[in-house]
Design a protein around this motif. Structure first.
Motif, PDB file in Angstrom:
ATOM      1  N   LEU A  79     -21.387  30.528 -69.201  1.00 25.82           N
ATOM      2  CA  LEU A  79     -22.384  29.437 -68.500  1.00 25.82           C
ATOM      3  C   LEU A  79     -23.421  30.515 -67.632  1.00 25.82           C
ATOM      4  O   LEU A  79     -23.059  31.218 -66.995  1.00 25.82           O
ATOM      5  N   ALA A  80     -24.757  30.087 -68.053  1.00 24.87           N
ATOM      6  CA  ALA A  80     -25.582  31.197 -67.428  1.00 24.87           C
ATOM      7  C   ALA A  80     -26.248  30.529 -66.298  1.00 24.87           C
ATOM      8  O   ALA A  80     -27.032  31.411 -65.554  1.00 24.87           O
ATOM      9  N   THR A  81     -26.175  29.471 -65.952  1.00 27.12           N
ATOM     10  CA  THR A  81     -27.031  28.692 -65.030  1.00 27.12           C
ATOM     11  C   THR A  81     -26.832  29.589 -63.451  1.00 27.12           C
ATOM     12  O   THR A  81     -27.890  29.704 -62.774  1.00 27.12           O
ATOM     13  N   LEU A  82     -25.635  29.901 -63.064  1.00 25.50           N
ATOM     14  CA  LEU A  82     -25.377  30.688 -61.903  1.00 25.50           C
ATOM     15  C   LEU A  82     -26.074  31.980 -62.074  1.00 25.50           C
ATOM     16  O   LEU A  82     -26.768  32.328 -61.004  1.00 25.50           O
ATOM     17  N   ASP A  83     -26.022  32.913 -63.128  1.00 23.39           N
ATOM     18  CA  ASP A  83     -26.671  33.966 -63.105  1.00 23.39           C
ATOM     19  C   ASP A  83     -27.887  33.760 -63.033  1.00 23.39           C
ATOM     20  O   ASP A  83     -28.893  34.699 -62.269  1.00 23.39           O
ATOM     21  N   TYR A  84     -28.402  32.957 -63.810  1.00 20.43           N
ATOM     22  CA  TYR A  84     -30.054  32.756 -63.762  1.00 20.43           C
ATOM     23  C   TYR A  84     -30.559  32.136 -62.398  1.00 20.43           C
ATOM     24  O   TYR A  84     -31.524  32.729 -62.041  1.00 20.43           O
ATOM     25  N   THR A  85     -29.766  31.546 -61.680  1.00 19.47           N
ATOM     26  CA  THR A  85     -30.285  31.227 -60.464  1.00 19.47           C
ATOM     27  C   THR A  85     -30.122  32.327 -59.411  1.00 19.47           C
ATOM     28  O   THR A  85     -30.970  32.532 -58.717  1.00 19.47           O
ATOM     29  N   ARG A  86     -29.071  33.085 -59.393  1.00 18.63           N
ATOM     30  CA  ARG A  86     -29.177  33.940 -58.605  1.00 18.63           C
ATOM     31  C   ARG A  86     -30.039  35.121 -58.816  1.00 18.63           C
ATOM     32  O   ARG A  86     -30.733  35.620 -57.928  1.00 18.63           O
ATOM     33  N   HIS A  87     -30.396  35.258 -60.164  1.00 16.00           N
ATOM     34  CA  HIS A  87     -31.669  36.195 -60.512  1.00 16.00           C
ATOM     35  C   HIS A  87     -32.938  35.745 -59.824  1.00 16.00           C
ATOM     36  O   HIS A  87     -33.774  36.348 -59.389  1.00 16.00           O
ATOM     37  N   PHE A  92     -27.357  34.010 -51.644  1.00 13.16           N
ATOM     38  CA  PHE A  92     -26.734  32.757 -51.225  1.00 13.16           C
ATOM     39  C   PHE A  92     -27.826  32.029 -50.535  1.00 13.16           C
ATOM     40  O   PHE A  92     -28.514  32.242 -49.723  1.00 13.16           O
ATOM     41  N   ASN A  93     -27.621  30.598 -50.954  1.00  9.91           N
ATOM     42  CA  ASN A  93     -28.824  29.542 -50.687  1.00  9.91           C
ATOM     43  C   ASN A  93     -28.349  28.528 -51.240  1.00  9.91           C
ATOM     44  O   ASN A  93     -27.417  28.267 -52.016  1.00  9.91           O
ATOM     45  N   ASP A  94     -29.124  27.429 -51.104  1.00  2.67           N
ATOM     46  CA  ASP A  94     -28.916  26.301 -51.557  1.00  2.67           C
ATOM     47  C   ASP A  94     -29.034  25.828 -53.147  1.00  2.67           C
ATOM     48  O   ASP A  94     -28.118  25.016 -53.667  1.00  2.67           O
ATOM     49  N   GLU A  95     -29.822  26.773 -53.864  1.00 11.28           N
ATOM     50  CA  GLU A  95     -29.874  26.819 -55.265  1.00 11.28           C
ATOM     51  C   GLU A  95     -28.652  27.016 -55.791  1.00 11.28           C
ATOM     52  O   GLU A  95     -28.210  26.806 -56.829  1.00 11.28           O
ATOM     53  N   LEU A 100     -23.102  26.227 -58.223  1.00 14.29           N
ATOM     54  CA  LEU A 100     -22.094  26.320 -58.339  1.00 14.29           C
ATOM     55  C   LEU A 100     -21.134  24.994 -58.439  1.00 14.29           C
ATOM     56  O   LEU A 100     -20.244  24.969 -59.244  1.00 14.29           O
ATOM     57  N   LYS A 101     -21.731  24.021 -57.934  1.00 10.88           N
ATOM     58  CA  LYS A 101     -21.558  22.652 -58.082  1.00 10.88           C
ATOM     59  C   LYS A 101     -21.622  22.214 -59.453  1.00 10.88           C
ATOM     60  O   LYS A 101     -20.614  21.740 -60.018  1.00 10.88           O
ATOM     61  N   MET A 102     -22.608  22.631 -60.335  1.00  8.34           N
ATOM     62  CA  MET A 102     -22.880  22.294 -61.432  1.00  8.34           C
ATOM     63  C   MET A 102     -21.574  23.052 -62.240  1.00  8.34           C
ATOM     64  O   MET A 102     -21.056  22.531 -63.126  1.00  8.34           O
ATOM     65  N   ASN A 103     -21.251  24.289 -62.097  1.00  6.85           N
ATOM     66  CA  ASN A 103     -20.332  24.939 -63.022  1.00  6.85           C
ATOM     67  C   ASN A 103     -18.894  24.337 -62.562  1.00  6.85           C
ATOM     68  O   ASN A 103     -18.000  24.164 -63.366  1.00  6.85           O
ATOM     69  N   ASN A 104     -18.688  23.886 -61.504  1.00  9.13           N
ATOM     70  CA  ASN A 104     -17.537  23.188 -61.159  1.00  9.13           C
ATOM     71  C   ASN A 104     -17.384  21.768 -61.828  1.00  9.13           C
ATOM     72  O   ASN A 104     -16.188  21.806 -62.641  1.00  9.13           O
TER      73      ASN A 104
END
Length: 125
Positions: A79-87, A92-95, A100-104
């Motif tokens: 799942l790439a969303t978290l990696d994509y978002t952090r880049h 550490f932020n709301d996005e 993380l919530k989506m991954n959960n």
């Protein structure tokens, strides 16, 4: 020495730069025929190339169907969303919290699919 893995159900992770390209044509080159014939069409509407969470939505929905229909022994999913978002937004932020919530939620869908398929087991080591 080449690898010859015994993979029954494969959906490639594809990051094509041209949004105008037909996704099916590209996926057919590197994904299992059985997936392309049965599962791909149900979820390809999520594909929007490099945009997340769309690719993860596609992958998770395909994974859920594969689990329910084929009850395979092992599944790996990236799942790439978290990696994509952090880049894009930092660590550490709301996005990142939303990602993380989506991954959960997606993990919950996958776990529920294993329960629905009768393959869910808790392993305690």
């Amino acid at each position: 020495m080449g690898a010859n893995p015994n993979i029954d159900y494969n959906i490639a992770e594809i990051w094509d730069p041209n949004r105008e390209d037909d996704p099916r044509e590209i996926f057919e080159k590197s994904s299992s025929k059985i997936i392309m014939d049965s599962i791909y069409n149900k979820h390809c509407h999520y594909i929007d190339w490099k945009l997340e969470p769309n690719m993860d939505l596609f992958g998770v929905n395909c994974a859920v169907d594969i689990i329910k229909e084929h009850k395979q022994d092992l599944m790996l999913i990236y799942l790439a969303t978290l990696d994509y978002t952090r880049h894009n937004y930092g660590l550490f932020n709301d996005e990142v919290n939303k990602a993380l919530k989506m991954n959960n939620e997606w993990l919950g869908c996958i776990i529920q699919a294993t329960k629905d398929a009768g393959t869910y087991k808790i392993l305690i080591l």
